[in-house]
Each structure stands twice: as C-alpha cells, then as structure tokens.
Design a protein around this motif. Sequence first.
Motif, PDB file in Angstrom:
ATOM      1  N   GLU A 102      56.958  64.520  76.752  1.00 16.67           N
ATOM      2  CA  GLU A 102      57.091  65.182  78.062  1.00 16.67           C
ATOM      3  C   GLU A 102      56.590  64.321  79.207  1.00 16.67           C
ATOM      4  N   LEU A 103      55.463  63.634  78.976  1.00 12.66           N
ATOM      5  CA  LEU A 103      54.826  62.915  80.094  1.00 12.66           C
ATOM      6  C   LEU A 103      55.288  61.470  80.224  1.00 12.66           C
ATOM      7  N   LYS A 104      55.799  60.900  79.133  1.00 15.14           N
ATOM      8  CA  LYS A 104      56.165  59.480  79.096  1.00 15.14           C
ATOM      9  C   LYS A 104      55.094  58.602  79.764  1.00 15.14           C
ATOM     10  N   PRO A 105      53.854  58.666  79.274  1.00 12.53           N
ATOM     11  CA  PRO A 105      52.797  57.880  79.924  1.00 12.53           C
ATOM     12  C   PRO A 105      53.036  56.377  79.776  1.00 12.53           C
ATOM     13  N   ASP A 106      52.605  55.608  80.798  1.00 14.06           N
ATOM     14  CA  ASP A 106      52.709  54.149  80.695  1.00 14.06           C
ATOM     15  C   ASP A 106      51.683  53.636  79.686  1.00 14.06           C
ATOM     16  N   TYR A 107      50.521  54.317  79.665  1.00 16.45           N
ATOM     17  CA  TYR A 107      49.472  53.928  78.725  1.00 16.45           C
ATOM     18  C   TYR A 107      48.924  55.151  77.994  1.00 16.45           C
ATOM     19  N   VAL A 108      48.600  54.939  76.726  1.00 22.18           N
ATOM     20  CA  VAL A 108      47.752  55.910  76.019  1.00 22.18           C
ATOM     21  C   VAL A 108      46.445  55.175  75.753  1.00 22.18           C
ATOM     22  N   VAL A 109      45.329  55.809  76.083  1.00 24.44           N
ATOM     23  CA  VAL A 109      44.025  55.167  75.877  1.00 24.44           C
ATOM     24  C   VAL A 109      43.265  55.911  74.778  1.00 24.44           C
ATOM     25  N   HIS A 110      42.632  55.141  73.884  1.00 23.31           N
ATOM     26  CA  HIS A 110      41.836  55.743  72.795  1.00 23.31           C
ATOM     27  C   HIS A 110      40.760  54.755  72.368  1.00 23.31           C
ATOM     28  N   GLY A 111      39.713  55.240  71.757  1.00 20.35           N
ATOM     29  CA  GLY A 111      38.709  54.357  71.145  1.00 20.35           C
ATOM     30  C   GLY A 111      39.330  53.644  69.945  1.00 20.35           C
ATOM     31  N   ASP A 112      38.829  52.446  69.621  1.00 16.57           N
ATOM     32  CA  ASP A 112      39.501  51.671  68.560  1.00 16.57           C
ATOM     33  C   ASP A 112      39.125  52.109  67.146  1.00 16.57           C
ATOM     34  N   GLU A 113      38.237  53.112  67.020  1.00 18.32           N
ATOM     35  CA  GLU A 113      37.791  53.514  65.677  1.00 18.32           C
ATOM     36  C   GLU A 113      38.924  54.132  64.859  1.00 18.32           C
ATOM     37  N   TRP A 114      39.962  54.638  65.518  1.00 20.74           N
ATOM     38  CA  TRP A 114      41.014  55.334  64.757  1.00 20.74           C
ATOM     39  C   TRP A 114      41.959  54.394  64.013  1.00 20.74           C
ATOM     40  N   LYS A 115      41.731  53.065  64.215  1.00 18.39           N
ATOM     41  CA  LYS A 115      42.550  52.099  63.448  1.00 18.39           C
ATOM     42  C   LYS A 115      42.279  52.247  61.955  1.00 18.39           C
ATOM     43  N   ASN A 116      41.041  52.586  61.634  1.00 20.91           N
ATOM     44  CA  ASN A 116      40.649  52.557  60.220  1.00 20.91           C
ATOM     45  C   ASN A 116      40.106  53.856  59.676  1.00 20.91           C
ATOM     46  N   ASN A 117      40.238  54.946  60.388  1.00 24.67           N
ATOM     47  CA  ASN A 117      39.755  56.201  59.793  1.00 24.67           C
ATOM     48  C   ASN A 117      40.946  57.134  59.509  1.00 24.67           C
ATOM     49  N   TYR A 118      40.632  58.378  59.196  1.00 19.87           N
ATOM     50  CA  TYR A 118      41.704  59.293  58.764  1.00 19.87           C
ATOM     51  C   TYR A 118      42.703  59.598  59.877  1.00 19.87           C
ATOM     52  N   GLU A 119      42.404  59.135  61.115  1.00 19.11           N
ATOM     53  CA  GLU A 119      43.334  59.387  62.225  1.00 19.11           C
ATOM     54  C   GLU A 119      44.470  58.366  62.272  1.00 19.11           C
ATOM     55  N   ARG A 120      44.448  57.432  61.336  1.00 19.55           N
ATOM     56  CA  ARG A 120      45.455  56.361  61.357  1.00 19.55           C
ATOM     57  C   ARG A 120      46.890  56.853  61.497  1.00 19.55           C
ATOM     58  N   PRO A 121      47.288  57.894  60.738  1.00 22.07           N
ATOM     59  CA  PRO A 121      48.683  58.361  60.889  1.00 22.07           C
ATOM     60  C   PRO A 121      48.996  58.819  62.316  1.00 22.07           C
ATOM     61  N   VAL A 122      47.980  59.399  62.992  1.00 24.34           N
ATOM     62  CA  VAL A 122      48.200  59.857  64.371  1.00 24.34           C
ATOM     63  C   VAL A 122      48.437  58.634  65.254  1.00 24.34           C
ATOM     64  N   ARG A 123      47.609  57.596  65.043  1.00 26.17           N
ATOM     65  CA  ARG A 123      47.744  56.355  65.824  1.00 26.17           C
ATOM     66  C   ARG A 123      49.119  55.738  65.605  1.00 26.17           C
ATOM     67  N   GLU A 124      49.532  55.684  64.336  1.00 28.49           N
ATOM     68  CA  GLU A 124      50.834  55.069  64.040  1.00 28.49           C
ATOM     69  C   GLU A 124      51.969  55.816  64.729  1.00 28.49           C
ATOM     70  N   GLU A 125      51.863  57.136  64.736  1.00 27.94           N
ATOM     71  CA  GLU A 125      52.906  57.928  65.411  1.00 27.94           C
ATOM     72  C   GLU A 125      52.898  57.637  66.913  1.00 27.94           C
ATOM     73  N   VAL A 126      51.693  57.518  67.499  1.00 24.87           N
ATOM     74  CA  VAL A 126      51.596  57.217  68.936  1.00 24.87           C
ATOM     75  C   VAL A 126      52.282  55.879  69.221  1.00 24.87           C
ATOM     76  N   LEU A 127      51.977  54.873  68.385  1.00 28.09           N
ATOM     77  CA  LEU A 127      52.580  53.542  68.595  1.00 28.09           C
ATOM     78  C   LEU A 127      54.101  53.623  68.548  1.00 28.09           C
ATOM     79  N   ALA A 128      54.623  54.352  67.562  1.00 31.99           N
ATOM     80  CA  ALA A 128      56.087  54.453  67.416  1.00 31.99           C
ATOM     81  C   ALA A 128      56.702  55.162  68.629  1.00 31.99           C
TER      82      ALA A 128
END
Length: 432
Positions: A82-108
């Motif tokens: 809906e928002l088509k943001p230019d940037y999504v900002v997050h802490g880098d800890e989600w690269k390696n914890n259980y939130e990884r699938p969420v991060r991968e979806e955001v990247l895609a």
Amino acid sequence: MNKIVYMCFTTDIIHSAHVNIIERAAALGDVVIGVLSDEAVAGYKHFPLMSYKDRFNIFSHLQHVSRVVEQKTVSYAQNIRELKPDYVVHGDEWKNNYERPVREEVLALLQEYGGELVEFPYDSSQEYTRLEKAVRAQLAIPDRRRGRLRELLELKPLITAMEAHSGITGLLVEETKVITGGTARQFDAMWISSLCDSVAKGKPDIEVVDFSSRLRTVDDIMEVTTKPIIMDGDTGGLTEHFVYTVKTLERIGVSAVIIEDKVGLKKNSLFGTEVRQTQDSIEHFCDKIRAGKRAQKTKEFMIIARIESLILEMGMEDALQRAFAYVKAGADGIMIHSRQKKPDEIFTFVEEFRKIDKSTVLVVVPTTYAVVTETELMERGVNIVIYANHLTRSGFPAMKRTAELILQNKRALEADSLCMPIQDIITLIPED
Ligand code: SPV
Ligand code: MG
C-alpha cells in the motif's frame, strides 16, 4: 516529494533506543511507523503490556514521525504494497534470528519496485534487556496473570494451550514460536494435565498425585513463565474441598480450573468404557459448580465444566443437557471430551450447543481425533484447543532410545544426535 521510510515496531515499551533509530531513519525521509496489532504482538512476543491504542498514540506524538499506521500481521506485505516505501528500516539482528523469513519477504517485496532495506546495528544495550525482564516480571505477577486468559479470549477467536508439567516444559511452551504464512505463532496458554503431572512422577492418572503436589508443579512452572495457566482439576474432589481449591488457585494466579463430571475413583478418560468409571449426577455436579463460583473472590478466574458423556457413551442428548445445566449453574465454560478417531461427534456437539448458546467458552482436547485442524474447530465455535499430553508423549521415545543406544554401544556418541546441544539448553534457561 520526500522519500517514504517505513518502520514497524513490535515493542510494547518505547525507550530511547527506539527514539534514536527513528531519528536516524528520519534523515532518509518521512517516517511512517507501523504499529503491530495486539493479536500480532501476542503471537510475536508476549501479551502486550501496553495496548495497541496506547502504542499508536505514543508513536503518533513522537518527534520525527510523520504518520502511524496499523500493521496487522508480522508480515510487512500489506503495508509495503500500500505504501510503497522508498526505504524499510530495521535493526540488523533479524538477519539471523527467527524473523529471517519476514526479512526475506520484505527484501523480495522491495525488489519488485526498487525499494531499499536499511539495517542499523541492533541496540542490545543492557537497558533494553533490563526493560524486557521488567515486562516479564510484570506479566508473571499473579494479579496480572490470572485475568490474561479472559483477555486473550477477547482478543482472539481461538486460544491454544499446550501441556506443561515442569519448569523446563513450561519454558518450552513459553518460548517456542514459529513464523508461518506471515503470522507469528506461540501457544497462548498452558495446560497442567493430571495425566502428564502423574506420568512425570511415575504414577497412574487416578488423583493419587494429591493437590499439594499438583500445586508444587504449578509453582515450578509459574516461577519461570508468564503465560496463563489452565489447571486440570480432575473431578474437583468433594465439594467441601473444591471451594478451597478454587480460592488457592485464584490466589496464586491460575486463570481457570476444569473439573470433570465423574465421581469415585477417577481414571483417565482415554480408557473410555474399558474401565469402570461413574459419571456424576447433573444435580450434584451443578452444586459443585455453584459452590466453586460462590467461593471465587475475583472476577477473572474461570471454572470450566467438563462433560464425560461422550467418553462414557451416554449419548449426545445427555452431553447437551448437561452442558446447558452446567452453564445455568454458573460454569464459565464447557469442555467437551471425546475419544473417537474422527471429530464428528465433537462437531455435532459444538454445532448443537452454539445454536442455543453463542457466547459460553467451549474447550476441546483433540488427542485421539488429532486429524482435526484448529480452523475447523474455530469455524464451528470452539474457543480453546488444548494439546493435553504432547510434550510428555514426544519426549519419552527419545529418552528411551537414548538409553538403549548407550547400553548397546557402551558409549554415548551414537545417542548424540538425539540429544539437545548443551548450548541450546543453556540458552533456553535464562540466568538472572
Ligand atoms: C489430562 O491431560 O490429564 C486430561 C485430558 O484430563 S485426557 O487425558 O484426555 O483425559
Ligand atoms: Mg486429567
């Protein structure tokens, strides 16, 4: 036009590290904050100490925040589309914890239109850890914990409870989470099964493990967890004793007790009619419910009546008649039990009950009819699903096999793959 910067906050306490990260994000453009719904926070973290409305309000008044929107699930998909943001900002800890699938979806999703993910180093300051601990301590206080089952029932159409019979199994129920289909899931509550509590002590499930011992188990679990507790109260014993049980359980912060309509020597329901079991009369069991409700001191505690008519092959009519009588006597919920392999009789009961009673909490225990899904039960009007013995039943085969392998091989190496790494055990049990 300014760039749009999107951030989602799962937190229910807002502290200076959040303010700092928002300030850094604001250097990239207009900051839009997504606030997770209460239901999503409960699935993702723990029951929210601060409600969605309050969190929304606080973020709206923070400096550098242009807009606040709701994020309904842990998946960012809907809001990114809906928002088509230019940037999504997050802490880098989600690269390696259980939130990884969420991060991968955001990247895609960002890749679809050329958006960018900006990750700032995760702030793992001691202050943050201290606040997290403080939240847990608050959630564990008996007066806050007791009402949480009712709060969850307001929040979600279906609650799941998993059995716990010790501190460590309590921690497993407390800590296990998965992200599936864009939703974070945890068990909502714990079931203190008479079967599993007895089995852990090598005893049969015949009320031989007495109430003092059962309380000791509850206390072990309460000491290390925060989720609401549903106590298997067996038959509730003598009415004269049950009134004390109710007062004790509610004082220590248990949310609900379930008592079954049997008298005399109680045996486990899954034996069905293979063993002699006697069902209580409607009148006598209603008296017990009424006495329990009168003894109760708080509004939050729940007394749930469990019907054994289907287990004892007394028929659907009997089960329904009892259900309406128990509700009239003051029961806050009905548990209907079955030992069929298919959920058909449970479906019939729930559908018939719901034709007349739309609101009383309905509880089921799909052990033998494990094929049933939570969605099928929820659609028919079930409110609580209890997985009554699954940690007990899954743990023992691995232990038995480990013992056999060590005996056979005269060393432990062959059993290693069956064992949890020591590091994982240490991580599961937090030190103060
Ligand atoms: C228990 O878990 O102890 C129960 C449920 O009472 S059942 O074993 O299915 O009777
Ligand atoms: Mg039991």
